[in-house]
Motif scaffolding. Structure first.
Motif, PDB file in Angstrom:
ATOM      1  N   GLY A 139       0.811  -1.212   0.000  1.00  0.00           N
ATOM      2  CA  GLY A 139       0.000   0.000   0.000  1.00  0.00           C
ATOM      3  C   GLY A 139       0.844   1.261   0.000  1.00  0.00           C
ATOM      4  N   VAL A 140       1.935   1.244   0.757  1.00  0.00           N
ATOM      5  CA  VAL A 140       2.845   2.392   0.771  1.00  0.00           C
ATOM      6  C   VAL A 140       3.445   2.602  -0.616  1.00  0.00           C
ATOM      7  N   LEU A 141       3.878   1.530  -1.249  1.00  0.00           N
ATOM      8  CA  LEU A 141       4.504   1.631  -2.573  1.00  0.00           C
ATOM      9  C   LEU A 141       3.520   2.128  -3.636  1.00  0.00           C
ATOM     10  N   LEU A 142       2.271   1.712  -3.531  1.00  0.00           N
ATOM     11  CA  LEU A 142       1.291   2.065  -4.561  1.00  0.00           C
ATOM     12  C   LEU A 142       0.653   3.430  -4.340  1.00  0.00           C
ATOM     13  N   ALA A 143       0.924   4.052  -3.214  1.00  0.00           N
ATOM     14  CA  ALA A 143       0.323   5.353  -2.910  1.00  0.00           C
ATOM     15  C   ALA A 143       1.194   6.499  -3.407  1.00  0.00           C
ATOM     16  N   PHE A 144       1.884   6.297  -4.526  1.00  0.00           N
ATOM     17  CA  PHE A 144       2.798   7.329  -5.015  1.00  0.00           C
ATOM     18  C   PHE A 144       2.008   8.494  -5.638  1.00  0.00           C
ATOM     19  N   PRO A 145       2.539   9.710  -5.540  1.00  0.00           N
ATOM     20  CA  PRO A 145       1.892  10.860  -6.183  1.00  0.00           C
ATOM     21  C   PRO A 145       2.035  10.788  -7.699  1.00  0.00           C
ATOM     22  N   GLU A 146       1.164  11.492  -8.399  1.00  0.00           N
ATOM     23  CA  GLU A 146       1.147  11.410  -9.858  1.00  0.00           C
ATOM     24  C   GLU A 146       2.460  11.883 -10.476  1.00  0.00           C
ATOM     25  N   ALA A 175       6.181  -3.681  -5.611  1.00  0.00           N
ATOM     26  CA  ALA A 175       4.851  -4.097  -5.158  1.00  0.00           C
ATOM     27  C   ALA A 175       4.436  -5.403  -5.824  1.00  0.00           C
ATOM     28  N   SER A 176       4.746  -5.547  -7.100  1.00  0.00           N
ATOM     29  CA  SER A 176       4.418  -6.774  -7.824  1.00  0.00           C
ATOM     30  C   SER A 176       5.151  -7.975  -7.227  1.00  0.00           C
ATOM     31  N   MET A 177       6.430  -7.793  -6.884  1.00  0.00           N
ATOM     32  CA  MET A 177       7.197  -8.872  -6.262  1.00  0.00           C
ATOM     33  C   MET A 177       6.608  -9.251  -4.902  1.00  0.00           C
ATOM     34  N   LEU A 178       6.241  -8.249  -4.123  1.00  0.00           N
ATOM     35  CA  LEU A 178       5.698  -8.507  -2.792  1.00  0.00           C
ATOM     36  C   LEU A 178       4.361  -9.236  -2.863  1.00  0.00           C
ATOM     37  N   LEU A 179       3.580  -8.964  -3.903  1.00  0.00           N
ATOM     38  CA  LEU A 179       2.311  -9.679  -4.041  1.00  0.00           C
ATOM     39  C   LEU A 179       2.530 -11.168  -4.281  1.00  0.00           C
ATOM     40  N   GLY A 346       7.896   1.710   6.980  1.00  0.00           N
ATOM     41  CA  GLY A 346       8.169   3.034   7.529  1.00  0.00           C
ATOM     42  C   GLY A 346       9.254   3.763   6.768  1.00  0.00           C
ATOM     43  N   GLN A 347      10.318   3.052   6.433  1.00  0.00           N
ATOM     44  CA  GLN A 347      11.410   3.674   5.685  1.00  0.00           C
ATOM     45  C   GLN A 347      10.937   4.126   4.307  1.00  0.00           C
ATOM     46  N   THR A 348      10.120   3.305   3.656  1.00  0.00           N
ATOM     47  CA  THR A 348       9.676   3.614   2.293  1.00  0.00           C
ATOM     48  C   THR A 348       8.823   4.877   2.259  1.00  0.00           C
ATOM     49  N   ARG A 349       8.017   5.081   3.300  1.00  0.00           N
ATOM     50  CA  ARG A 349       7.205   6.303   3.346  1.00  0.00           C
ATOM     51  C   ARG A 349       8.068   7.560   3.300  1.00  0.00           C
ATOM     52  N   GLY A 350       9.270   7.492   3.861  1.00  0.00           N
ATOM     53  CA  GLY A 350      10.115   8.667   3.961  1.00  0.00           C
ATOM     54  C   GLY A 350      11.176   8.805   2.894  1.00  0.00           C
TER      55      GLY A 350
END
Length: 512
Positions: A139-146, A175-179, A346-350
């Protein structure tokens, strides 16, 4: 005669050294909840089948419920001299009720089917937690801004610059790998969610057990029917360890890119200060220690897989103490994997990506040279292999001049000399990294539309996995609540058969 619960045929007790070498209470702490829940389901089944008298079942359930409350308050302590969680709880019940009553608890059961049942119950919880943690990170990875759809990064093959990509493209790749890790965990869950309870030591029992009843009360999806297989099987542990090891590798590969790209020579990404530390001697340093540890802790999950394979390979069917070497290593792998998943989110969000730096590198590292070849194929009708040769010759000539693809005037001159003239403005358009990224419109490519389509597909998969997770947790939670409700009713004086008749219809989505 020794006073051990198994000591009837022994004339002397084991030594302290042997006890210390064989005990498992230090790792069994995680299984207390499962052992008590299992005991309650087992006693309800024994009482329902008339295998133990109703008043015995009532007393046993009352004692077990008290131990449950004690454990919930954090007050239950396992005693090392009692070897493991199973003997500890049985002894606690006997000490309260006496052997005449408490001694019925182990009727039609062995530590062999107990430990496998407990471990499966704990592992189910871990697998579901791992699915949830993966979905959070996805979810963090897919919530990227446009704007990250055209935020440029160099893509690499052989650790060399290859073609330009975008930050969004990079995030959706992980995200694809994690799925796939989520799918592996769900597959492992399906083979963990099988009840071995009632298999006894290895051969079943002469008592008329209702194994489907205990499976339902414990929230299992099905009964593992063959008694010898049920007590011998450790493949569900190995499969889970494999899922954890592969998942650890997934996280390690992502961490490697963060570590590498955060170095000054790349300067493509910066981790938040909260996920870095400094040097004790070099004041300029900002070390991405969380990502570094994520790489290192993947070794724990990989090592556990090798340990479990080695442990199980030489054990014949039937229980052997070799198999108790599974949990200490598996617990370490579980802790490493879950903690790494959560801290990586957490790290990815930042993370802060420098797309200007990425675009600069892509201009200078010739990563859009393929676009010239594609242009010559599409606009001039050249065979791709000939177009590839022309583009390679251009790169070689520019390198000899100390030039890059930014030098479109030099590029136009060289191409004219090669007999394939292309106007300088056209070269500028072809070689622009943003244009290349936007132009890869094939399904799964880097164009915003393609990345958006992949994100939609991944989000749909996430929603499906989240629904399964919620339903599975609800099913197991309902089973636990029903088992404890029935136990409390019976311990309070209610008829055992009526209590079971009331709660069993509430266990929707039971055995398959």
């Amino acid at each position: 005669m020794t006073d051990k619960l198994w000591g009837g045929r022994f004339d002397e007790d084991i030594t302290q050294d042997v006890l210390d070498y064989t005990l498992t209470v230090d790792v069994d702490v995680r299984l207390v909840f499962a052992d008590l829940w299992q005991d309650i389901a087992h006693v309800l089944m024994l009482g329902a089948g008339g295998i133990v008298p109703g008043e015995v079942a009532r007393a046993l359930l009352g004692s077990l419920l008290q131990l449950w409350e004690q454990n919930e308050r954090g007050e239950l302590r396992l005693r090392p001299e009692l070897e493991d969680v199973h003997f500890n709880i049985e002894q606690m019940v006997i000490e309260e009720l006496g052997r005449e009553i408490g001694g019925h608890l182990q009727t039609a059961r062995s530590r062999n089917d107990q430990v496998s049942t407990d471990t499966r119950m704990y592992l189910r919880r871990v697998q579901l937690d791992a699915v949830a943690a993966n979905l959070d990170l996805i979810g963090v990875l897919l919530a990227f801004p446009e704007e990250e759809l055209l935020a440029i990064l160099p893509g690499y093959t052989h650790s060399q610059a290859a073609q330009p990509i975008s930050v969004a493209f990079w995030k959706t790749a992980h995200a694809s790998m994690l799925l796939r890790d989520v799918r592996r965990l769900r597959d492992a869950f399906g083979r963990t969610d099988e009840s071995p309870l009632g298999a006894c030591a290895l051969a079943g029992t002469s008592f008329p057990l209702d194994r489907e009843l205990t499976a339902r009360l414990l929230g299992f999806g099905r009964v593992l029917s063959h008694a010898l297989d049920a007590t011998s099987a450790r493949d569900y542990l190995i499969e889970s360890a494999a899922a954890f090891a592969i998942g650890g590798n997934t996280l390690s590969r992502m961490a490697e890119e963060v570590v590498m790209w955060s170095g000054h020579e790349y300067s493509l990404v910066e981790v938040s200060d909260a996920y870095a530390t400094g040097s004790s001697i070099m004041p300029q340093k900002k070390n991405p220690v969380v990502a570094e540890l994520a790489r290192g802790r993947a070794g724990r999950t990989a090592g556990t897989l090798v340990q479990l394979l080695t442990m199980a390979k030489g054990v014949t069917l039937g229980y052997s103490c070799d198999l108790q070497e599974d949990k200490p290593y598996l617990w370490h792998a579980i802790d490493a994997y879950l903690s790494t998943l959560r801290i990586t989110a957490g790290q990815t969000r930042g993370l802060r990506f420098d797309s200007a730096r990425g675009e600069e590198l892509c201009w200078d590292n010739f990563s859009t040279a393929t676009e010239l070849a594609n242009h010559l194929v599409a606009e001039r009708g050249l065979a791709f292999r000939e177009a590839h040769h022309v583009s390679g010759a251009l790169v070689s000539a520019l390198l000899k001049r100390g030039a890059t693809l930014r030098d479109t005037a030099a590029g136009a001159e060289i191409l004219a000399g090669l007999g394939h003239p292309v106007a300088e403005p056209v070269l500028a358009r072809i070689f622009a990294p943003r244009n290349a990224v936007a132009g890869y419109v094939s399904p799964g490519g880097t164009s915003p539309a393609s990345v958006g389509a992949v994100r939609d597909e991944l989000n749909e998969a996430v929603a499906g996995h989240a629904a399964w997770l919620d339903e599975t947790r609800r099913r197991i939670g309902d089973a636990q609540a029903a088992a404890f409700d029935a136990a409390r009713e019976v311990a309070g004086g209610a008829d055992l058969g009526k209590a079971l008749d009331r709660i069993l219809p509430t266990l929707n989505g039971g055995l398959s």
